[in-house]
Write an enzyme that holds these catalytic residues in place. Structure first.
Site, PDB file in Angstrom:
ATOM      1  N   HIS A  62       0.969  -1.329   0.021  1.00  0.00           N
ATOM      2  CA  HIS A  62      -0.041   0.132   0.144  1.00  0.00           C
ATOM      3  C   HIS A  62       0.934   1.356  -0.200  1.00  0.00           C
ATOM      4  O   HIS A  62       2.120   1.174   0.080  1.00  0.00           O
ATOM      5  CB  HIS A  62      -0.890  -0.108   1.088  1.00  0.00           C
ATOM      6  CG  HIS A  62      -0.363   0.085   2.579  1.00  0.00           C
ATOM      7  ND1 HIS A  62       0.523  -0.917   2.970  1.00  0.00           N
ATOM      8  CD2 HIS A  62      -0.388   1.031   3.675  1.00  0.00           C
ATOM      9  CE1 HIS A  62       0.924  -0.683   4.217  1.00  0.00           C
ATOM     10  NE2 HIS A  62       0.420   0.649   4.544  1.00  0.00           N
ATOM     11  N   HIS A  64       1.595   3.977   2.180  1.00  0.00           N
ATOM     12  CA  HIS A  64       1.757   4.689   3.094  1.00  0.00           C
ATOM     13  C   HIS A  64       3.368   4.734   3.108  1.00  0.00           C
ATOM     14  O   HIS A  64       4.090   3.718   2.878  1.00  0.00           O
ATOM     15  CB  HIS A  64       1.323   4.158   4.529  1.00  0.00           C
ATOM     16  CG  HIS A  64      -0.097   4.325   4.926  1.00  0.00           C
ATOM     17  ND1 HIS A  64      -0.784   3.421   5.623  1.00  0.00           N
ATOM     18  CD2 HIS A  64      -0.917   5.497   4.618  1.00  0.00           C
ATOM     19  CE1 HIS A  64      -2.087   3.994   5.926  1.00  0.00           C
ATOM     20  NE2 HIS A  64      -1.980   5.193   5.205  1.00  0.00           N
ATOM     21  N   ASP A  66       5.883   4.287   5.276  1.00  0.00           N
ATOM     22  CA  ASP A  66       6.829   3.305   5.566  1.00  0.00           C
ATOM     23  C   ASP A  66       7.020   2.071   5.025  1.00  0.00           C
ATOM     24  O   ASP A  66       7.708   1.211   5.309  1.00  0.00           O
ATOM     25  CB  ASP A  66       6.412   2.980   7.318  1.00  0.00           C
ATOM     26  CG  ASP A  66       5.049   2.572   7.344  1.00  0.00           C
ATOM     27  OD1 ASP A  66       4.123   2.952   6.627  1.00  0.00           O
ATOM     28  OD2 ASP A  66       5.065   1.561   8.202  1.00  0.00           O
ATOM     29  N   HIS A  67       6.112   2.004   3.912  1.00  0.00           N
ATOM     30  CA  HIS A  67       6.418   0.866   2.987  1.00  0.00           C
ATOM     31  C   HIS A  67       6.635   1.281   1.534  1.00  0.00           C
ATOM     32  O   HIS A  67       7.119   0.590   0.820  1.00  0.00           O
ATOM     33  CB  HIS A  67       4.931   0.270   2.677  1.00  0.00           C
ATOM     34  CG  HIS A  67       4.520  -0.289   4.005  1.00  0.00           C
ATOM     35  ND1 HIS A  67       4.346  -1.749   4.216  1.00  0.00           N
ATOM     36  CD2 HIS A  67       3.933   0.393   5.265  1.00  0.00           C
ATOM     37  CE1 HIS A  67       3.851  -1.902   5.549  1.00  0.00           C
ATOM     38  NE2 HIS A  67       3.642  -0.714   5.887  1.00  0.00           N
ATOM     39  N   HIS A 139      -7.656  -2.052   5.670  1.00  0.00           N
ATOM     40  CA  HIS A 139      -6.703  -1.113   6.432  1.00  0.00           C
ATOM     41  C   HIS A 139      -7.303   0.254   6.043  1.00  0.00           C
ATOM     42  O   HIS A 139      -8.336   0.115   5.153  1.00  0.00           O
ATOM     43  CB  HIS A 139      -5.482  -0.996   5.809  1.00  0.00           C
ATOM     44  CG  HIS A 139      -4.248  -0.324   6.509  1.00  0.00           C
ATOM     45  ND1 HIS A 139      -4.142  -0.364   7.791  1.00  0.00           N
ATOM     46  CD2 HIS A 139      -3.296   0.426   5.904  1.00  0.00           C
ATOM     47  CE1 HIS A 139      -3.137   0.677   8.158  1.00  0.00           C
ATOM     48  NE2 HIS A 139      -2.739   0.991   6.981  1.00  0.00           N
ATOM     49  N   ASP A 210      -0.494  -4.037   5.709  1.00  0.00           N
ATOM     50  CA  ASP A 210      -1.084  -3.533   6.917  1.00  0.00           C
ATOM     51  C   ASP A 210      -2.623  -4.023   7.047  1.00  0.00           C
ATOM     52  O   ASP A 210      -3.266  -3.713   6.203  1.00  0.00           O
ATOM     53  CB  ASP A 210      -0.913  -2.011   7.395  1.00  0.00           C
ATOM     54  CG  ASP A 210       0.387  -1.621   7.433  1.00  0.00           C
ATOM     55  OD1 ASP A 210       1.267  -2.418   7.412  1.00  0.00           O
ATOM     56  OD2 ASP A 210       0.491  -0.535   7.637  1.00  0.00           O
ATOM     57  N   HIS A 268       6.420  -5.882  12.060  1.00  0.00           N
ATOM     58  CA  HIS A 268       5.859  -4.432  11.817  1.00  0.00           C
ATOM     59  C   HIS A 268       5.245  -4.001  13.312  1.00  0.00           C
ATOM     60  O   HIS A 268       4.174  -3.803  13.593  1.00  0.00           O
ATOM     61  CB  HIS A 268       4.650  -4.644  11.028  1.00  0.00           C
ATOM     62  CG  HIS A 268       4.094  -3.110  10.419  1.00  0.00           C
ATOM     63  ND1 HIS A 268       3.255  -2.609  11.146  1.00  0.00           N
ATOM     64  CD2 HIS A 268       4.377  -2.584   9.353  1.00  0.00           C
ATOM     65  CE1 HIS A 268       2.703  -1.568  10.678  1.00  0.00           C
ATOM     66  NE2 HIS A 268       3.591  -1.175   9.390  1.00  0.00           N
TER      67      HIS A 268
END
Length: 315
Positions: A62, A64, A66-67, A139, A210, A268
């Site tokens: 996805h 976000h 942090d990914h 999510h 997530d 995570h």
């Protein structure tokens, strides 16, 4: 099939844990697949034994940060010093636009082919050895989980037995190795299965992050040899997990249990559980194991050799 965890923190990096990225080294071929690419992933490559030149496919769950914040830097470095031949990238809507904007405003040019595939649920890739499926998780934004399936392999061909049966070598051996039935010139009918050992059952890996607990994660993880699942929060923080649509350690374990997975590796983790806090990472592992005993806790640079239903090796 070897899994290497390059980042195991959620949201932000810490001194001991970088943000999300998991590498999969394929058996018997010099090829790496990467799942998620948080900021600093290229630095994690340099600190590992992995070779960036072997990277061929990247799967993003996805959008976000942090990914994905490490994706552009990694791709640029691959062109400057990685000797990469080409990279295919799979991910949700918006991923291609994000990369095109980064290329435009940073005046970067890739010296190798990069192809972005916008995915939907179902089969997204197949070659002679693997299938890869994805499914939408639950999510705050569109997020996908992945399922990697290694195709079954025919059992080992018994050459000595074929010679005793006076079967002439050549193309016939190849046919018999694949379990085919062959009629010889002398009229004998030979079933390839009689000359092969038991088939090697392909391994299965699921990657779910997530997400809060959901049926789709269970489906992706069904009968998996290993399920990699986020465990951002401890069980006592379940209300926060539901608000933020993340999983607790117990949700990850319940997913593995419902899916009849063979092993669970949780990752995570929220930095709120760093050592010295009232609840620590070890407590999350204890919670998960109370539900699903075959649970391990990932840490940066941990490697896991996915077994063929035998004892696992973790280093």
């Amino acid at each position: 099939m070897q899994i290497t965890f390059l980042g195991t923190s959620s949201g932000v990096p810490t001194r001991s844990r970088n943000v999300s990225s998991v590498a999969l080294k394929l058996p018997q071929r010099s090829e790496l697949w990467l799942f998620d690419c948080g900021e600093g992933t290229q630095h994690q490559f340099l600190r590992s034994e992995l070779k960036i030149s072997q990277l061929t496919r990247i799967f993003i769950t996805h959008m976000h940060g942090d990914h994905i914040f490490g994706l552009m830097g990694l791709l640029a470095s691959c062109g400057l010093a990685g000797n990469v031949q080409s990279i295919d990238i799979y991910g949700p809507p918006g991923l291609n636009e994000y990369l095109q904007a980064a290329l435009r405003y940073s005046h970067t040019h890739f010296s190798y082919p990069v192809k972005v595939h916008t995915i939907t649920s179902g089969l997204i890739y197949e070659d002679q050895e693997f299938y890869i499926y994805c499914g939408v998780l639950y999510h705050r934004i569109t997020a996908f989980g992945y399922r990697v399936i290694e195709k079954d392999r025919p059992g080992r061909f018994d050459v000595a037995k074929a010679q005793r049966w006076h079967i002439p070598p050549g193309k016939i051996y190849s046919q018999l190795k694949h379990g085919e039935t062959v009629t010889l010139e002398d009229g004998r009918v030979i079933n390839g299965a009689d000359l092969c050992g038991d088939a090697e059952i392909g391994r299965k890996i699921a990657y779910c992050t997530d997400t809060v607990y959901c049926d789709r994660a269970v489906q992706l993880a069904e009968d998996a040899d290993v399920l990699i699942h986020e465990a951002t929060f401890a069980h006592q923080d379940a209300e926060m997990a539901f608000r933020r649509l993340h999983s607790t350690s117990t949700m990850a374990a319940q997913t593995a249990l419902a899916a009849n997975a063979h092993r669970l590796i949780i990752t995570h983790f929220s930095p709120r559980y760093n050592p010295g806090n009232p609840i620590e990472f070890k407590d999350l592992l204890k919670e998960a194991r109370a539900i699903f005993p075959k649970t391990d806790m990932a840490y940066d640079f941990m490697s896991y050799e996915v077994p063929r239903r035998r004892d696992s090796i973790i280093v």
